[in-house]
Write a protein that holds these residues in place. Structure first.
Motif, short mmCIF file in Angstrom:
data_model
loop_
_atom_site.label_atom_id
_atom_site.label_comp_id
_atom_site.label_asym_id
_atom_site.label_seq_id
_atom_site.Cartn_x
_atom_site.Cartn_y
_atom_site.Cartn_z
N UNK A 67 0.82 -1.19 0.00
CA UNK A 67 0.00 0.00 0.00
C UNK A 67 0.86 1.25 0.00
N UNK A 68 0.23 2.42 0.02
CA UNK A 68 0.95 3.68 0.02
C UNK A 68 1.07 4.23 1.44
N UNK A 69 1.67 5.41 1.54
CA UNK A 69 1.88 5.99 2.86
C UNK A 69 0.57 6.34 3.56
N UNK A 70 -0.53 6.47 2.79
CA UNK A 70 -1.83 6.80 3.39
C UNK A 70 -2.52 5.59 4.01
N UNK A 71 -2.06 4.40 3.66
CA UNK A 71 -2.72 3.18 4.12
C UNK A 71 -2.85 3.11 5.64
N UNK A 72 -1.78 3.35 6.42
CA UNK A 72 -1.96 3.29 7.87
C UNK A 72 -2.87 4.38 8.42
N UNK A 73 -2.88 5.55 7.77
CA UNK A 73 -3.77 6.62 8.21
C UNK A 73 -5.22 6.20 7.98
N UNK A 74 -5.47 5.58 6.82
CA UNK A 74 -6.81 5.06 6.54
C UNK A 74 -7.22 4.00 7.57
N UNK A 75 -6.29 3.13 7.91
CA UNK A 75 -6.61 2.07 8.88
C UNK A 75 -6.95 2.64 10.24
N UNK A 76 -6.19 3.64 10.66
CA UNK A 76 -6.47 4.27 11.96
C UNK A 76 -7.84 4.96 11.94
N UNK A 77 -8.08 5.71 10.87
CA UNK A 77 -9.36 6.42 10.75
C UNK A 77 -10.53 5.45 10.69
N UNK A 136 -7.71 15.01 5.56
CA UNK A 136 -7.12 15.56 4.34
C UNK A 136 -5.64 15.80 4.59
N UNK A 137 -4.80 15.33 3.70
CA UNK A 137 -3.36 15.54 3.83
C UNK A 137 -3.03 16.96 3.40
N UNK A 138 -2.42 17.71 4.31
CA UNK A 138 -2.05 19.09 4.02
C UNK A 138 -0.63 19.20 3.48
N UNK A 171 3.90 13.74 7.96
CA UNK A 171 2.65 14.07 7.26
C UNK A 171 1.78 14.96 8.13
N UNK A 172 1.40 16.11 7.59
CA UNK A 172 0.47 17.02 8.27
C UNK A 172 -0.94 16.72 7.76
N UNK A 173 -1.85 16.53 8.70
CA UNK A 173 -3.20 16.11 8.35
C UNK A 173 -4.23 17.00 9.04
N UNK A 174 -5.30 17.26 8.33
CA UNK A 174 -6.46 17.91 8.95
C UNK A 174 -7.52 16.84 9.18
N UNK A 175 -7.76 16.49 10.44
CA UNK A 175 -8.77 15.50 10.79
C UNK A 175 -10.09 16.22 11.12
N UNK A 176 -11.18 15.63 10.66
CA UNK A 176 -12.49 16.24 10.90
C UNK A 176 -13.49 15.19 11.38
N UNK A 177 -14.36 15.61 12.29
CA UNK A 177 -15.48 14.78 12.72
C UNK A 177 -16.75 15.61 12.57
N UNK A 178 -17.69 15.07 11.83
CA UNK A 178 -18.97 15.76 11.62
C UNK A 178 -20.10 14.90 12.16
N UNK A 179 -21.10 15.55 12.70
CA UNK A 179 -22.25 14.83 13.24
C UNK A 179 -23.43 15.74 13.42
N UNK A 181 -24.81 16.62 16.19
CA UNK A 181 -24.71 17.48 17.36
C UNK A 181 -23.61 18.54 17.24
N UNK A 182 -22.51 18.16 16.62
CA UNK A 182 -21.35 19.05 16.60
C UNK A 182 -20.38 18.64 15.50
N UNK A 183 -19.61 19.61 15.02
CA UNK A 183 -18.54 19.35 14.07
C UNK A 183 -17.22 19.82 14.67
N UNK A 184 -16.16 19.13 14.32
CA UNK A 184 -14.86 19.51 14.89
C UNK A 184 -13.76 19.16 13.90
N UNK A 185 -12.66 19.90 13.96
CA UNK A 185 -11.51 19.60 13.11
C UNK A 185 -10.24 19.97 13.87
N UNK A 186 -9.17 19.32 13.49
CA UNK A 186 -7.91 19.54 14.19
C UNK A 186 -6.76 19.18 13.26
#
Length: 209
Positions: A67-77, A136-138, A171-179, A181-186
């Motif tokens: 896989x590529x370098x994003x594979x472990x990030x996908x697995x964690x997410x 999203x990879x920044x 790798x710099x990443x912008x993680x987001x959670x939407x729902x 009740x609330x949305x958040x990003x970091x």
């Protein structure tokens, strides 16, 4: 039967004894017509193209075997999204997972599945039942030789053979959670590295997530 001059190939009649074009004497035995070289068969060309295509596919599969370098990030997410410890831990080398699992006792959980269930329940309480995690990879930067050597040394405490670590990226990443009740990003930073043919998260993670 038509005859042809053996010297220049001109077609001549039965009665002529000399070629009207070059004057060559004509044998009483009819000359064979010139042979046109056979064209290469189309199926041979297709076969050659198929072999080349197959070789390219083999090379591509070999290069993507881990896989590529994003594979472990996908697995964690995906592990967090589904509440799956099995998927989540695919993001890390086995040696690091073993260390994680030794912490279950002081986290007051019996195993990884219980830990993931607690995390998912917290997400549902905060963001809503149908929350969604995305990223999203920044930016991505390959580690320098010195930084890679430092990383290799830090992995030795887990028992990871540093000679198997081929390369790594910060790798710099912008993680987001939407729902509902609330949305958040970091924005978070993690280090992903290739060990053998596979990619893993070797340092950092999803920050506040």
């Amino acid at each position: 039967m038509s005859r042809f001059c053996s010297n220049c190939g001109t077609q001549i009649s039965e009665e002529e004894k000399f070629c009207p074009t070059c004057g060559n004497g004509i044998s009483t035995t009819p000359a064979a017509a010139p042979i046109t070289p056979a064209k290469p068969k189309k199926n041979l060309v297709i076969a050659a193209v198929s072999v080349v295509s197959l070789l390219l596919i083999i090379i591509l599969v070999a290069s993507l075997a881990g896989g590529g370098y994003k594979t472990p990030i996908d697995n964690m997410k995906n592990g967090l999204q589904r509440g799956s410890w099995k998927t989540y831990t695919k993001a890390f080398p086995k040696e690091i997972v073993d260390t994680m699992e030794k912490s279950f006792s002081w986290l007051d959980v019996k195993d990884g599945d219980e830990l993931m269930k607690k995390a998912v329940d917290e997400y549902k309480d905060t963001y809503g039942k149908n929350f969604k995690i995305s990223y999203k990879v920044l930016n991505k930067k390959e580690l320098s030789k010195d930084d890679l050597n430092d990383l290799k040394s830090s992995l030795e405490i887990y028992g990871i053979d540093k000679n198997k670590v081929k390369k790594a990226y910060e790798v710099e990443i912008e993680m987001s959670i939407t729902g509902s009740k609330e949305n958040d990003s970091n924005e978070v930073t993690c280090t992903v590295g290739q060990i053998g043919t596979k990619w893993y998260i070797l340092d950092g993670g999803l920050g506040g997530f």
